[in-house]
Write a protein that holds these residues in place. Sequence first.
Motif, PDB file in Angstrom:
ATOM      1  N   ILE A  51       0.818  -1.211   0.000  1.00  9.23           N
ATOM      2  CA  ILE A  51       0.000   0.000   0.000  1.00  9.23           C
ATOM      3  C   ILE A  51       0.854   1.265   0.000  1.00  9.23           C
ATOM      4  O   ILE A  51       0.539   2.246  -0.677  1.00  9.23           O
ATOM      5  N   GLY A  52       1.958   1.227   0.746  1.00  6.57           N
ATOM      6  CA  GLY A  52       2.742   2.444   0.906  1.00  6.57           C
ATOM      7  C   GLY A  52       3.850   2.655  -0.091  1.00  6.57           C
ATOM      8  O   GLY A  52       4.264   3.800  -0.317  1.00  6.57           O
ATOM      9  N   ALA A 262      -1.819   1.663  11.638  1.00  8.40           N
ATOM     10  CA  ALA A 262      -1.165   2.513  10.640  1.00  8.40           C
ATOM     11  C   ALA A 262      -1.611   2.141   9.236  1.00  8.40           C
ATOM     12  O   ALA A 262      -1.890   3.021   8.404  1.00  8.40           O
ATOM     13  N   LEU A 263      -1.707   0.842   8.977  1.00  7.41           N
ATOM     14  CA  LEU A 263      -2.131   0.401   7.655  1.00  7.41           C
ATOM     15  C   LEU A 263      -3.585   0.774   7.400  1.00  7.41           C
ATOM     16  O   LEU A 263      -3.952   1.183   6.293  1.00  7.41           O
ATOM     17  N   ASP A 264      -4.415   0.644   8.442  1.00 10.07           N
ATOM     18  CA  ASP A 264      -5.826   1.001   8.302  1.00 10.07           C
ATOM     19  C   ASP A 264      -5.977   2.501   8.055  1.00 10.07           C
ATOM     20  O   ASP A 264      -6.766   2.930   7.206  1.00 10.07           O
ATOM     21  N   PHE A 401      -1.520  10.025   4.553  1.00  9.80           N
ATOM     22  CA  PHE A 401      -1.120   8.719   4.028  1.00  9.80           C
ATOM     23  C   PHE A 401       0.351   8.440   4.315  1.00  9.80           C
ATOM     24  O   PHE A 401       0.711   7.378   4.842  1.00  9.80           O
ATOM     25  N   GLU A 402       1.198   9.409   3.990  1.00  7.15           N
ATOM     26  CA  GLU A 402       2.643   9.226   4.199  1.00  7.15           C
ATOM     27  C   GLU A 402       2.977   9.105   5.682  1.00  7.15           C
ATOM     28  O   GLU A 402       3.838   8.307   6.070  1.00  7.15           O
ATOM     29  N   ARG A 403       2.269   9.885   6.513  1.00 11.63           N
ATOM     30  CA  ARG A 403       2.527   9.825   7.955  1.00 11.63           C
ATOM     31  C   ARG A 403       2.142   8.458   8.517  1.00 11.63           C
ATOM     32  O   ARG A 403       2.859   7.895   9.356  1.00 11.63           O
ATOM     33  N   ALA A 404       1.019   7.902   8.066  1.00 12.09           N
ATOM     34  CA  ALA A 404       0.590   6.591   8.538  1.00 12.09           C
ATOM     35  C   ALA A 404       1.563   5.496   8.097  1.00 12.09           C
ATOM     36  O   ALA A 404       1.897   4.594   8.878  1.00 12.09           O
ATOM     37  N   ILE A 405       2.028   5.573   6.855  1.00 12.49           N
ATOM     38  CA  ILE A 405       2.995   4.581   6.372  1.00 12.49           C
ATOM     39  C   ILE A 405       4.297   4.684   7.147  1.00 12.49           C
ATOM     40  O   ILE A 405       4.900   3.670   7.537  1.00 12.49           O
ATOM     41  N   ASP A 406       4.761   5.911   7.409  1.00 15.15           N
ATOM     42  CA  ASP A 406       5.991   6.095   8.186  1.00 15.15           C
ATOM     43  C   ASP A 406       5.832   5.539   9.598  1.00 15.15           C
ATOM     44  O   ASP A 406       6.771   4.948  10.153  1.00 15.15           O
ATOM     45  N   SER A 407       4.648   5.732  10.181  1.00 15.50           N
ATOM     46  CA  SER A 407       4.393   5.195  11.518  1.00 15.50           C
ATOM     47  C   SER A 407       4.455   3.679  11.514  1.00 15.50           C
ATOM     48  O   SER A 407       5.062   3.070  12.403  1.00 15.50           O
ATOM     49  N   GLY A 408       3.838   3.056  10.512  1.00 17.72           N
ATOM     50  CA  GLY A 408       3.889   1.598  10.411  1.00 17.72           C
ATOM     51  C   GLY A 408       5.290   1.086  10.162  1.00 17.72           C
ATOM     52  O   GLY A 408       5.713   0.081  10.754  1.00 17.72           O
ATOM     53  N   ASP A 409       6.032   1.777   9.297  1.00 19.58           N
ATOM     54  CA  ASP A 409       7.423   1.378   9.042  1.00 19.58           C
ATOM     55  C   ASP A 409       8.264   1.505  10.302  1.00 19.58           C
ATOM     56  O   ASP A 409       9.145   0.670  10.569  1.00 19.58           O
TER      57      ASP A 409
END
Length: 442
Positions: A51-52, A262-264, A401-409
């Motif tokens: 997704i990211g 984060a993915l959600d 979107f980018e912030r959520a992906i960074d959080s998950g990473d």
Amino acid sequence: MTVTATPSTGRKRSVSGRVRTLAGLSLLTLALLLGAILAGAASTGSGLRTIGHDAGPQVLATTGLYRQMSEMDALVAETLLLGSEYGPQQQADLTTYDQRRLEISESLLKAYRLALDDPAEQRTVESLIEGLGRYERLATQARLLDVQSKHTAGQPPDNVVQAYQKATDLMHRELLPQAYNLTLETGTIVRRAHVAERSTTSLARFAVIVTGLLALGCLLGLQMYLTRRFRRVFAPALVVATVLTVAGLVTGTALLNRQGQALDEAKRGGFDAVLTLTRARAISNSMHGDQNRYLLDRFRKDTYEHAFLDKSQTIAAVESTSLPDYQSKLRADFQGLLGSLTGQDRERLFTVYQKFQQADARMRTMTAEAAIKYWDGELTQTYESYDKVLEELVRRHESDFERAIDSGDGALETLWRLIPAGLAAGALLILVGIWPRLREYR
């Protein structure tokens, strides 16, 4: 003598065997806990990458591609509609056209790179590249005929319009549908990845909790046995191992939850919103192009008016029977692509969208010459104000979107770095804790 030694040897073997068994079970359950955490991390990490970093950016790139291609065609129509007295503006339009062509090339290159493992998507990108070459040849032919005609502002000669019709038909009947299908194909990959990840993450959390509780049970059983058998209140190494196991269980579960959240958030609050708003922006740009084509092509005025209505209903749907009926009934309780917006975003966007529709309604009541002047001034300004609000919302949700992906990473990186080290230290401490007791039975 043999009779007295046998029970002592048997007791020693029994005690050391139980210690080894309980320690072995503790180590096994720690390994299972680590495996469950890493398996869950690998699954959610795969979803985050899809997704990211892979299909998600490809979807957004191809959605932007639709808008860029639509704007190219609208710019061609605009240059043909403007007369020779609008030379500087025509040149500005051609400069923008070249910029969009460069952006399209970059978007197609990015889409092709991301589609290296999908032959069908590769063929779609290749077909778009070939089709855009044909479109540019047809658009150039229309432009050359227009320059040769030296007409004033307004509808150009019929041969110019007919040449442009071939170009715009290619764009709207073949190229734009291909670009939209490319978006749908990669969007399906994102949806499937999200659904699969949610299911796998739930299973991984359950496995982590079960294996974590088993590991704690084995460790507590080992400590209780050592305390009862050797009359020691604490085994410090085993106490620390238990603390590390609890920390691994709690931290692993928390990090898996953080990855899932984060993915959600990336999917629903970022990706879905960006996809909807970007698609709305692309369709709105095509609507503005339909206004250009409505003024340019007297042979297809009704066709372009109907196309404008269809796209308006896609953006903000209300019950209506014609374009004037739609524009008079447009209210804030609309549905359609922008119907999912709430609060101030919805109010703000509706205000500028309604002004755009009101300006369009006014333009269609004017004579040809007055309509062109109005289109070149106030009408285009109302569209640009509406487009600016859409762009701001897209940028904001892209940041989400980018912030959520960074959080998950970040959660994934922390999980891979800390959890294995902590549980490995716990396993070592178990061995350290039982070694003195086993030495007593050597």
